[in-house]
Design a protein around this motif. Structure first.
Motif, PDB file in Angstrom:
ATOM      1  N   ALA A 122      -5.220  20.752 -37.167  1.00  0.00           N
ATOM      2  CA  ALA A 122      -3.493  20.910 -37.306  1.00  0.00           C
ATOM      3  C   ALA A 122      -2.900  19.670 -37.925  1.00  0.00           C
ATOM      4  O   ALA A 122      -2.118  20.172 -38.747  1.00  0.00           O
ATOM      5  N   GLU A 123      -3.543  18.578 -37.623  1.00  0.00           N
ATOM      6  CA  GLU A 123      -2.710  17.423 -38.300  1.00  0.00           C
ATOM      7  C   GLU A 123      -3.134  17.332 -39.618  1.00  0.00           C
ATOM      8  O   GLU A 123      -2.154  17.040 -40.462  1.00  0.00           O
ATOM      9  N   ILE A 124      -4.399  17.850 -40.054  1.00  0.00           N
ATOM     10  CA  ILE A 124      -4.773  17.529 -41.487  1.00  0.00           C
ATOM     11  C   ILE A 124      -3.556  18.741 -42.176  1.00  0.00           C
ATOM     12  O   ILE A 124      -3.157  18.207 -43.411  1.00  0.00           O
ATOM     13  N   GLN A 125      -3.647  20.131 -41.802  1.00  0.00           N
ATOM     14  CA  GLN A 125      -2.551  20.916 -42.267  1.00  0.00           C
ATOM     15  C   GLN A 125      -1.254  20.336 -42.381  1.00  0.00           C
ATOM     16  O   GLN A 125      -0.579  20.412 -43.513  1.00  0.00           O
ATOM     17  N   GLN A 126      -0.924  19.638 -41.226  1.00  0.00           N
ATOM     18  CA  GLN A 126       0.589  19.424 -41.343  1.00  0.00           C
ATOM     19  C   GLN A 126       0.710  18.203 -42.175  1.00  0.00           C
ATOM     20  O   GLN A 126       1.763  18.334 -43.096  1.00  0.00           O
ATOM     21  N   LEU A 127      -0.311  17.296 -42.554  1.00  0.00           N
ATOM     22  CA  LEU A 127      -0.150  16.256 -43.364  1.00  0.00           C
ATOM     23  C   LEU A 127      -0.160  16.984 -44.867  1.00  0.00           C
ATOM     24  O   LEU A 127       0.756  16.358 -45.819  1.00  0.00           O
ATOM     25  N   ARG A 128      -1.238  17.689 -45.056  1.00  0.00           N
ATOM     26  CA  ARG A 128      -0.982  18.510 -46.351  1.00  0.00           C
ATOM     27  C   ARG A 128       0.415  19.263 -46.760  1.00  0.00           C
ATOM     28  O   ARG A 128       0.866  19.019 -47.844  1.00  0.00           O
ATOM     29  N   GLY A 129       1.076  19.847 -45.703  1.00  0.00           N
ATOM     30  CA  GLY A 129       2.340  20.375 -45.789  1.00  0.00           C
ATOM     31  C   GLY A 129       3.348  19.306 -46.282  1.00  0.00           C
ATOM     32  O   GLY A 129       4.044  19.731 -46.868  1.00  0.00           O
ATOM     33  N   LEU A 130       3.384  18.159 -45.657  1.00  0.00           N
ATOM     34  CA  LEU A 130       4.138  17.331 -45.900  1.00  0.00           C
ATOM     35  C   LEU A 130       4.275  16.758 -47.294  1.00  0.00           C
ATOM     36  O   LEU A 130       5.139  16.314 -47.988  1.00  0.00           O
ATOM     37  N   VAL A 131       2.846  16.493 -47.676  1.00  0.00           N
ATOM     38  CA  VAL A 131       2.717  16.321 -49.370  1.00  0.00           C
ATOM     39  C   VAL A 131       3.147  17.177 -50.103  1.00  0.00           C
ATOM     40  O   VAL A 131       3.912  16.945 -51.058  1.00  0.00           O
ATOM     41  N   GLU A 132       2.731  18.618 -49.825  1.00  0.00           N
ATOM     42  CA  GLU A 132       3.317  19.616 -50.673  1.00  0.00           C
ATOM     43  C   GLU A 132       4.892  19.601 -50.792  1.00  0.00           C
ATOM     44  O   GLU A 132       5.382  19.761 -51.716  1.00  0.00           O
ATOM     45  N   GLN A 133       5.473  19.445 -49.538  1.00  0.00           N
ATOM     46  CA  GLN A 133       6.961  19.282 -49.352  1.00  0.00           C
ATOM     47  C   GLN A 133       7.516  18.341 -50.297  1.00  0.00           C
ATOM     48  O   GLN A 133       8.581  18.532 -51.072  1.00  0.00           O
ATOM     49  N   LYS A 134       6.779  16.955 -50.378  1.00  0.00           N
ATOM     50  CA  LYS A 134       7.574  15.872 -50.976  1.00  0.00           C
ATOM     51  C   LYS A 134       7.453  16.211 -52.391  1.00  0.00           C
ATOM     52  O   LYS A 134       8.310  15.678 -53.281  1.00  0.00           O
ATOM     53  N   PHE A 135       6.319  16.682 -52.836  1.00  0.00           N
ATOM     54  CA  PHE A 135       6.153  16.816 -54.231  1.00  0.00           C
ATOM     55  C   PHE A 135       6.847  18.051 -54.756  1.00  0.00           C
ATOM     56  O   PHE A 135       7.435  18.221 -56.047  1.00  0.00           O
ATOM     57  N   ALA A 136       7.109  18.999 -54.148  1.00  0.00           N
ATOM     58  CA  ALA A 136       7.650  20.305 -54.274  1.00  0.00           C
ATOM     59  C   ALA A 136       9.194  19.750 -54.813  1.00  0.00           C
ATOM     60  O   ALA A 136       9.867  20.187 -55.664  1.00  0.00           O
ATOM     61  N   LYS A 137       9.828  18.956 -53.858  1.00  0.00           N
ATOM     62  CA  LYS A 137      11.233  18.261 -53.959  1.00  0.00           C
ATOM     63  C   LYS A 137      11.307  17.477 -55.247  1.00  0.00           C
ATOM     64  O   LYS A 137      12.219  17.597 -55.731  1.00  0.00           O
ATOM     65  N   ARG A 138      10.188  16.851 -55.395  1.00  0.00           N
ATOM     66  CA  ARG A 138      10.149  15.844 -56.664  1.00  0.00           C
ATOM     67  C   ARG A 138      10.426  16.614 -57.746  1.00  0.00           C
ATOM     68  O   ARG A 138      10.934  16.330 -58.820  1.00  0.00           O
ATOM     69  N   LEU A 139       9.395  17.733 -57.858  1.00  0.00           N
ATOM     70  CA  LEU A 139       9.507  18.771 -59.085  1.00  0.00           C
ATOM     71  C   LEU A 139      10.977  19.380 -59.325  1.00  0.00           C
ATOM     72  O   LEU A 139      11.438  19.312 -60.204  1.00  0.00           O
ATOM     73  N   ASN A 140      11.532  19.441 -58.097  1.00  0.00           N
ATOM     74  CA  ASN A 140      12.837  20.352 -58.120  1.00  0.00           C
ATOM     75  C   ASN A 140      13.930  19.474 -58.495  1.00  0.00           C
ATOM     76  O   ASN A 140      14.746  19.544 -59.398  1.00  0.00           O
ATOM     77  N   ASP A 141      13.687  17.901 -58.139  1.00  0.00           N
ATOM     78  CA  ASP A 141      14.654  16.964 -58.589  1.00  0.00           C
ATOM     79  C   ASP A 141      14.634  16.857 -60.304  1.00  0.00           C
ATOM     80  O   ASP A 141      15.536  16.748 -60.845  1.00  0.00           O
ATOM     81  N   LEU A 142      13.270  16.918 -60.631  1.00  0.00           N
ATOM     82  CA  LEU A 142      13.131  16.762 -62.038  1.00  0.00           C
ATOM     83  C   LEU A 142      13.916  17.954 -62.896  1.00  0.00           C
ATOM     84  O   LEU A 142      14.418  17.693 -64.046  1.00  0.00           O
ATOM     85  N   ARG A 143      13.429  19.032 -62.249  1.00  0.00           N
ATOM     86  CA  ARG A 143      14.079  20.295 -62.994  1.00  0.00           C
ATOM     87  C   ARG A 143      15.490  20.378 -63.012  1.00  0.00           C
ATOM     88  O   ARG A 143      16.013  21.151 -63.832  1.00  0.00           O
TER      89      ARG A 143
END
Length: 179
Positions: A122-143
């Protein structure tokens, strides 16, 4: 056939790298998860003697000299990633961010290997989710045109030299250069 062989070493010089702050853990839970794995990973690294024989930038060409290489040269290549830089097209900018996202996800896998079972599934999935969120936000900022200026510079060192064929010999059963 040449009377000498060439050998080279390419190494990433982490002491010369620049990594952006926004790649660091961005939440308390993310930091706590990484802190747990860091302690366990240190024990694994020490047991496997990783970093036990540090090699400075100058040590590599010195080693080439010690084992008989001649005409030694050293070069550096700087690889820059700056998604907000105007001289890249949007496609390449997105690739920079997606590549950094993959590096962060790969770090989770590496951490699992260094410190097995330090995180629950569950913690691994949570960590992956946090990474995905961070980089999704970064892509949105770029766009949307929001500049973050998360600049990364990786430094690669290339040492090259020649050794006469007559002096090539085995070192503890391993060839110095693959010829």
């Amino acid at each position: 056939m040449s009377s000498r062989r060439s050998c080279f070493d390419i190494s990433s010089r982490t002491e010369a790298a620049i990594n952006p702050e926004n790649w660091q853990p961005s939440s308390g839970i993310e930091q706590k998860l990484w802190d747990r794995v860091a302690a366990a990973a240190q024990a694994t690294l020490k047991h496997n003697k990783v970093g036990a024989y540090p090699c400075s930038i100058a040590d590599i060409p010195r080693f080439f000299e010690e084992v008989g290489f001649e005409n030694i040269s050293v070069d550096f290549i700087a690889v820059t990633s700056a998604a907000d830089s105007a001289h890249y097209d949007m496609s390449l900018r997105e690739k920079f961010i997606k590549s950094n996202r993959q590096v962060a996800l790969d770090a989770i896998v590496l951490a699992e290997n260094y410190a097995p079972r330090v995180w629950s599934d569950a913690e691994i999935q949570q960590l992956r989710g946090l990474v995905e969120q961070k980089f999704a936000k970064r892509l949105n900022d770029l766009r949307t045109g929001k500049k973050v200026w998360d600049i990364s510079v990786e430094m690669m060192m290339i040492a090259h030299g020649y050794k006469p064929l007559s002096s090539l010999r085995d070192y503890e059963g391993e060839k110095l250069c693959n010829i």
